[in-house]
Design an enzyme around this catalytic site. Structure first.
Site, PDB file in Angstrom:
ATOM      1  N   HIS A  55     -26.734  43.017  -9.316  1.00 10.45           N
ATOM      2  CA  HIS A  55     -26.395  43.369 -10.701  1.00 10.45           C
ATOM      3  C   HIS A  55     -25.060  44.104 -10.786  1.00 10.45           C
ATOM      4  CE1 HIS A  55     -30.848  42.994 -12.123  1.00 10.45           C
ATOM      5  NE2 HIS A  55     -30.207  41.836 -12.158  1.00 10.45           N
ATOM      6  N   HIS A 118     -37.343  43.058  -8.624  1.00 10.27           N
ATOM      7  CA  HIS A 118     -36.333  43.286  -9.667  1.00 10.27           C
ATOM      8  C   HIS A 118     -35.320  42.145  -9.617  1.00 10.27           C
ATOM      9  CE1 HIS A 118     -33.624  45.520 -12.282  1.00 10.27           C
ATOM     10  NE2 HIS A 118     -32.664  45.434 -11.382  1.00 10.27           N
TER      11      HIS A 118
HETATM   12 FE    FE Z   1     -29.364  48.981 -12.269  1.00  8.34          FE
HETATM   13 ZN    ZN Z   2     -30.560  46.131 -11.360  1.00  2.00          ZN
END
Ligand code: FE
Ligand code: ZN
Length: 266
Positions: A55, A118
């Site tokens: 990310h 995640h």
């Molecule tokens: Fe994050």
């Molecule tokens: Zn993340």
């Protein structure tokens, strides 16, 4: 002796800096400016960059950091270590479950744990740091009293990943990547209103935040006592899920129902 310090970034990210008084390794530098300001203020040079997942708020600062710090103390380019199965810009070493990461500056060793959920290729770094003890840098997998959202993984994967983190020694310091503790504790108290350790922690979190202090790192032992996502097999949590009308035929389904409850919790 090493030191680990949080560098606040964006709204609620923590970039962790591990230093020996001369060189610093930074974990998940989503932006470069606060890292460069911290290094200048603390009189440190950049020795390594360590990434937990792809990310942007975890790797977005890498290019600018490398441009500003082209060489590590040994004269070689600053190493960028990241998960083998994700797209990490400027990565110099791709690591997987069980790999040992040996940094030169600061000198330290970490071992890689794969913790998908995640993101699909999310990793954590665990080790024993001189002067600090057992540590884990877990990105957006486990937070203080919470866990990351399931963007790319299944409830079963995230449950197994959190089980892996929960199996680390109780004293292990948990360096997560966001200050989400207040809202996580609000949810945790809805799940376990009779958890006395959680009630005490809630008061401590309020005091820390009122003083402008971080609530992290916590420890694995503490998380096992207060984090509902590490407690999804507890009868108290199962009763709360039943009270929500959640179908929980097995551990993964119960965990998934808990995560879904949190996703919609305001
Ligand atoms: Fe994050
Ligand atoms: Zn993340």
């Amino acid at each position: 002796m090493l030191r680990v310090e949080p560098i606040p970034a964006f709204q609620d990210n923590y970039i962790w800096a591990i230093d020996d008084g001369h060189a610093a390794a930074v974990v998940d530098p989503g932006e470069a400016a606060p890292v460069l300001a911290y290094l200048a203020r603390a009189g440190l040079v950049l020795g390594a960059i360590v990434i937990t997942h792809h990310h942007a708020d975890h790797q977005g600062g890498v290019a600018d950091l490398l441009a500003a710090c082209p060489a590590a103390p040994d004269g070689e380019p600053v190493p960028v270590i990241g998960p083998a199965t994700e797209r990490i810009g400027h990565r110099t070493r791709a690591v997987r479950e069980g790999d040992e990461v040996e940094l030169k500056a600061p000198a330290l060793r970490l071992r890689v744990l794969e913790v998908p959920g995640h993101t699909a290729g999310h990793i954590a770094y665990a080790g024993e740091l001189p002067g600090i003890g057992p540590v884990v840098f877990c990105g957006d997998t486990m937070f203080a009293s919470g866990c990351g959202r399931l963007f790319e993984g299944t409830p079963a994967q995230m449950l197994a990943s959190l089980d892996k983190l929960a199996a680390l020694p109780d004293a292990t310091r948990v360096y997560c990547a966001h200050e989400y503790t207040r809202s996580n504790v609000r949810f945790a108290r809805a799940v376990e209103p009779d958890n006395a350790a959680l009630a005490a922690w809630d008061a401590r979190v309020e005091a820390l935040r009122a003083a402008g202090e971080p609530t992290v790192p916590t420890t694995v032992g503490h998380e096992r006592a207060v984090n509902p996502f590490l407690r999804s097999r507890e009868p108290s949590v199962r009763r709360a899920l039943a009270g929500q009308g959640a179908q929980a035929d097995d551990d993964a389904a119960a965990f998934g129902a808990l995560r879904a409850w949190k996703d919609g919790f305001r």
